[in-house]
Write a protein that holds these residues in place. Structure first.
Motif, PDB file in Angstrom:
ATOM      1  N   PHE A   1      29.010 -11.678 -31.975  1.00  0.00           N
ATOM      2  CA  PHE A   1      30.038 -11.910 -30.966  1.00  0.00           C
ATOM      3  C   PHE A   1      31.040 -12.953 -31.459  1.00  0.00           C
ATOM      4  O   PHE A   1      32.247 -12.776 -31.333  1.00  0.00           O
ATOM      5  CB  PHE A   1      29.380 -12.369 -29.662  1.00  0.00           C
ATOM      6  N   SER A   2      30.562 -14.037 -32.038  1.00  0.00           N
ATOM      7  CA  SER A   2      31.458 -15.091 -32.511  1.00  0.00           C
ATOM      8  C   SER A   2      32.343 -14.601 -33.658  1.00  0.00           C
ATOM      9  O   SER A   2      33.467 -15.073 -33.830  1.00  0.00           O
ATOM     10  CB  SER A   2      30.668 -16.329 -32.930  1.00  0.00           C
ATOM     11  N   ARG A   3      31.886 -13.647 -34.431  1.00  0.00           N
ATOM     12  CA  ARG A   3      32.707 -13.095 -35.512  1.00  0.00           C
ATOM     13  C   ARG A   3      33.844 -12.231 -34.959  1.00  0.00           C
ATOM     14  O   ARG A   3      34.915 -12.153 -35.546  1.00  0.00           O
ATOM     15  CB  ARG A   3      31.863 -12.209 -36.440  1.00  0.00           C
ATOM     16  N   LEU A   4      33.619 -11.560 -33.831  1.00  0.00           N
ATOM     17  CA  LEU A   4      34.585 -10.607 -33.311  1.00  0.00           C
ATOM     18  C   LEU A   4      35.616 -11.217 -32.359  1.00  0.00           C
ATOM     19  O   LEU A   4      36.731 -10.735 -32.262  1.00  0.00           O
ATOM     20  CB  LEU A   4      33.849  -9.483 -32.580  1.00  0.00           C
ATOM     21  N   VAL A   5      35.227 -12.241 -31.645  1.00  0.00           N
ATOM     22  CA  VAL A   5      36.091 -12.800 -30.605  1.00  0.00           C
ATOM     23  C   VAL A   5      36.851 -14.000 -31.155  1.00  0.00           C
ATOM     24  O   VAL A   5      36.285 -14.875 -31.805  1.00  0.00           O
ATOM     25  CB  VAL A   5      35.248 -13.200 -29.380  1.00  0.00           C
ATOM     26  N   GLN A   6      38.143 -14.016 -30.865  1.00  0.00           N
ATOM     27  CA  GLN A   6      38.968 -15.156 -31.275  1.00  0.00           C
ATOM     28  C   GLN A   6      39.060 -16.141 -30.117  1.00  0.00           C
ATOM     29  O   GLN A   6      38.902 -15.769 -28.962  1.00  0.00           O
ATOM     30  CB  GLN A   6      40.359 -14.675 -31.659  1.00  0.00           C
ATOM     31  N   SER A   7      39.315 -17.388 -30.452  1.00  0.00           N
ATOM     32  CA  SER A   7      39.425 -18.377 -29.384  1.00  0.00           C
ATOM     33  C   SER A   7      40.584 -18.009 -28.464  1.00  0.00           C
ATOM     34  O   SER A   7      41.614 -17.524 -28.900  1.00  0.00           O
ATOM     35  CB  SER A   7      39.635 -19.777 -29.970  1.00  0.00           C
ATOM     36  N   GLY A   8      40.387 -18.216 -27.204  1.00  0.00           N
ATOM     37  CA  GLY A   8      41.402 -17.873 -26.215  1.00  0.00           C
ATOM     38  C   GLY A   8      41.205 -16.501 -25.604  1.00  0.00           C
ATOM     39  O   GLY A   8      41.848 -16.162 -24.623  1.00  0.00           O
ATOM     40  N   ASP A   9      40.335 -15.685 -26.214  1.00  0.00           N
ATOM     41  CA  ASP A   9      40.051 -14.377 -25.617  1.00  0.00           C
ATOM     42  C   ASP A   9      39.253 -14.574 -24.335  1.00  0.00           C
ATOM     43  O   ASP A   9      38.524 -15.542 -24.177  1.00  0.00           O
ATOM     44  CB  ASP A   9      39.236 -13.498 -26.579  1.00  0.00           C
ATOM     45  N   ASP A  10      39.383 -13.633 -23.422  1.00  0.00           N
ATOM     46  CA  ASP A  10      38.688 -13.726 -22.136  1.00  0.00           C
ATOM     47  C   ASP A  10      37.343 -13.014 -22.166  1.00  0.00           C
ATOM     48  O   ASP A  10      36.985 -12.291 -21.240  1.00  0.00           O
ATOM     49  CB  ASP A  10      39.564 -13.140 -21.024  1.00  0.00           C
ATOM     50  N   TRP A  11      36.581 -13.219 -23.226  1.00  0.00           N
ATOM     51  CA  TRP A  11      35.274 -12.607 -23.357  1.00  0.00           C
ATOM     52  C   TRP A  11      34.220 -13.681 -23.456  1.00  0.00           C
ATOM     53  O   TRP A  11      34.472 -14.780 -23.947  1.00  0.00           O
ATOM     54  CB  TRP A  11      35.207 -11.712 -24.602  1.00  0.00           C
ATOM     55  N   ARG A  12      33.010 -13.377 -22.981  1.00  0.00           N
ATOM     56  CA  ARG A  12      31.905 -14.330 -23.045  1.00  0.00           C
ATOM     57  C   ARG A  12      30.599 -13.550 -23.211  1.00  0.00           C
ATOM     58  O   ARG A  12      30.548 -12.346 -22.986  1.00  0.00           O
ATOM     59  CB  ARG A  12      31.849 -15.169 -21.769  1.00  0.00           C
ATOM     60  N   MET A  13      29.549 -14.249 -23.577  1.00  0.00           N
ATOM     61  CA  MET A  13      28.224 -13.644 -23.659  1.00  0.00           C
ATOM     62  C   MET A  13      27.593 -13.673 -22.270  1.00  0.00           C
ATOM     63  O   MET A  13      27.709 -14.659 -21.543  1.00  0.00           O
ATOM     64  CB  MET A  13      27.329 -14.414 -24.636  1.00  0.00           C
TER      65      MET A  13
ATOM     66  N   SER B   1      28.359  -8.647 -24.214  1.00  0.00           N
ATOM     67  CA  SER B   1      29.649  -9.339 -24.106  1.00  0.00           C
ATOM     68  C   SER B   1      30.326  -8.815 -22.844  1.00  0.00           C
ATOM     69  O   SER B   1      30.259  -7.637 -22.530  1.00  0.00           O
ATOM     70  CB  SER B   1      30.500  -9.083 -25.340  1.00  0.00           C
ATOM     71  N   ALA B   2      30.952  -9.717 -22.124  1.00  0.00           N
ATOM     72  CA  ALA B   2      31.569  -9.353 -20.861  1.00  0.00           C
ATOM     73  C   ALA B   2      32.941 -10.005 -20.768  1.00  0.00           C
ATOM     74  O   ALA B   2      33.169 -11.089 -21.303  1.00  0.00           O
ATOM     75  CB  ALA B   2      30.704  -9.807 -19.691  1.00  0.00           C
ATOM     76  N   SER B   3      33.841  -9.330 -20.097  1.00  0.00           N
ATOM     77  CA  SER B   3      35.172  -9.865 -19.893  1.00  0.00           C
ATOM     78  C   SER B   3      35.144 -10.833 -18.729  1.00  0.00           C
ATOM     79  O   SER B   3      34.510 -10.582 -17.707  1.00  0.00           O
ATOM     80  CB  SER B   3      36.148  -8.715 -19.606  1.00  0.00           C
ATOM     81  N   SER B   4      35.830 -11.946 -18.885  1.00  0.00           N
ATOM     82  CA  SER B   4      35.865 -12.963 -17.816  1.00  0.00           C
ATOM     83  C   SER B   4      36.785 -12.554 -16.694  1.00  0.00           C
ATOM     84  O   SER B   4      37.718 -11.867 -16.814  1.00  0.00           O
ATOM     85  CB  SER B   4      36.327 -14.295 -18.382  1.00  0.00           C
TER      86      SER B   4
END
Length: 167
Positions: free
Chosen positions: A134-146, A164-167
């Motif tokens: 997950f940390s490899r795919l998501v960039q900072s500022g994206d609205d995704w979380r575990m 992974s889920a959208s905030s």
């Protein structure tokens, strides 16, 4: 439950298989606990292997004592036609396939039942960590979380414990 209890006939000769965009296959039908297999008797062998879990519905049309036709409507949108000679064989094949396609317990389905004939070198469930991927795919500022809402597999048996889920 043992699949042997559901299989009334495991082999049926002189079966005609009609498939879309293919020549008619004249061969032998074999039914295992998880697959329907049709093998040709031609010089160049052809086979169809179909998981029972891929069959959505089984429709039958009996033609007196001569046998009948089964239409297998598959979940991948194929419609297969099996012509079976003999009323007794036709009834046993259709009853068997109807029972084997109605298995509701997920742990009895093929992926859970399969036992490889070789030694498994690694456990596929621990091949990677969801958090690191997950940390490899998501960039900072994206609205995704575990999310660990499915930690005990109570929400869904088929999803992983970490999502992974959208905030």
């Amino acid at each position: 439950m043992e699949f042997a209890e559901l299989i009334r006939i495991s082999r049926c000769d002189r079966v005609m298989l009609h498939q879309p965009h293919k020549a008619v296959l004249d061969g032998t039908l074999c039914i295992t606990g998880h697959h329907l297999i049709v093998s040709s008797r031609d010089e160049e062998p052809q086979e169809l292997w179909l998981l029972h879990s891929n069959i959505d519905t089984v429709e039958r049309r009996q033609q007196g004592m001569t046998g009948g036709t089964l239409w297998l409507k598959c979940k991948d949108l194929r419609i297969l036609q099996l012509d079976i000679i003999g009323a007794d064989q036709f009834a046993k094949v259709s009853d068997t396939l109807e029972d084997l396609t109605r298995v509701d317990e997920p742990t009895l389905l093929y992926p859970f039942f399969y036992r490889p004939m070789y030694t498994v070198l690694e456990d596929g469930w621990t091949a990677f960590l969801p958090e690191s991927e997950f940390s490899r795919l998501v960039q900072s500022g994206d609205d995704w979380r575990m999310s660990y809402v499915n930690k005990d597999y109570k929400v869904s048996l088929i999803y992983t414990s970490a999502l992974s889920a959208s905030s």
